[in-house]
Write a protein that holds these residues in place. Structure first.
Motif: not given
Length: 284
Positions: A13-31
């Motif tokens: 569960a912690q790993r999934r949460k970490k991956l979601r944060r990483q994806r969100q950061m990549r999306i924000i960086q791309a924007i």
């Protein structure tokens, strides 16, 4: 066993949460990256369309030939530019190619100049080595053949005399003169000019009207070379040796020197039917 399974599920569960944060950061960086690039491009476009980047007058074009700064009038005569015009719409390569089509220009480099806005152009002019004289069709008024005067560079490129003098009004013209149609001497011009320019005997004129017999007008008199060929360097060397004949012959009485056959050089004197074979010292 139940404790092990519980720990594993928590870790996943912690790993999934970490991956979601990483994806969100990549999306924000791309924007943000997209906004930054778009803003930068928009800024460049805004700067480019400002009135300051407009080519308004010929004075914004600086053209140099060596150390010579050409006048606005000469610059305008060589360039095909309309004013006003956006500096960014001008194609330096196209301008350079159009300049190289001019008969008096060998090379051209064109660069945009941002501060102050304008163009920097460097040209390399062709250097004439001979004045050409070509007779063409008859003049309807006088009945005489029209004579066209031009200039030749070392490569055999022909230039109109008026075009060259308009760019170089103070430069002296070459002393060497070439008579005949360009097609009669241009194929062998490089070889011919090299041999003549290296000759210790001064050559004032090259008569190419008869390709079967090229005639040089020299300080020793007229010299008949015949058809140009691989024997030309030997003919020029032999001509240099003939300078030492001044003690034996009066060059003022020579009609022409015949070097068509370098193995058997002849001197035709002005007196009728008086022909002799000079003995050329081989050790000279």
């Amino acid at each position: 066993m139940a404790g092990i399974i519980s720990v594993s599920r928590t870790d996943l569960a912690q790993r999934r949460k970490k991956l979601r944060r990483q994806r969100q950061m990549r999306i924000i960086q791309a924007i943000w990256r997209t906004f930054a690039i778009t803003g930068f491009a928009g800024g460049l476009l805004w700067v480019a369309v400002q009135p300051v980047w407009i080519l308004k007058t010929p004075k914004q074009v600086v053209m140099k030939s060596g150390n010579q700064l050409l006048s606005d009038e000469i610059t305008q005569s060589l360039l095909v530019l309309s004013y006003p015009q956006s500096l960014w719409r001008i194609e330096p390569t196209a301008i350079a190619n159009s300049l190289k089509k001019q008969p008096t220009i060998a090379q051209a480099i064109v660069r945009r100049r941002l501060f102050p806005p304008g163009l920097n152009i460097e040209i390399q002019e062709r250097v004439p080595v001979a004045v050409t004289q070509t007779a063409s069709g008859q003049n309807q008024t006088t009945g005489n053949k029209k004579v066209t005067i031009g200039l030749l560079d070392v490569s055999g490129a022909w230039m109109p005399l008026e075009k060259y003098t308009s760019l170089n009004p103070t430069k002296k013209l070459p002393n060497l003169r070439v008579i005949g149609l360009p097609k009669q001497y241009c194929p062998d011009w490089t070889q011919l000019h090299k041999a003549v320019s290296q000759s210790p005997v001064k050559v004032m004129e090259i008569d190419c009207q008869n390709p079967a017999n090229i005639i040089l007008k020299t300080e020793l008199g007229n010299v008949h070379l015949g058809v140009l060929g691989p024997q030309l360097p030997e003919q020029i060397k032999l001509l240099a040796q003939m300078r030492h004949l001044a003690t034996k012959l009066n060059f003022g009485q020579i009609e022409y020197i015949d070097l068509k056959n370098p193995e058997f050089p002849l001197v035709q004197m002005n007196q009728k039917d008086q022909r002799l074979t000079p003995k050329i010292p081989k050790n000279i």
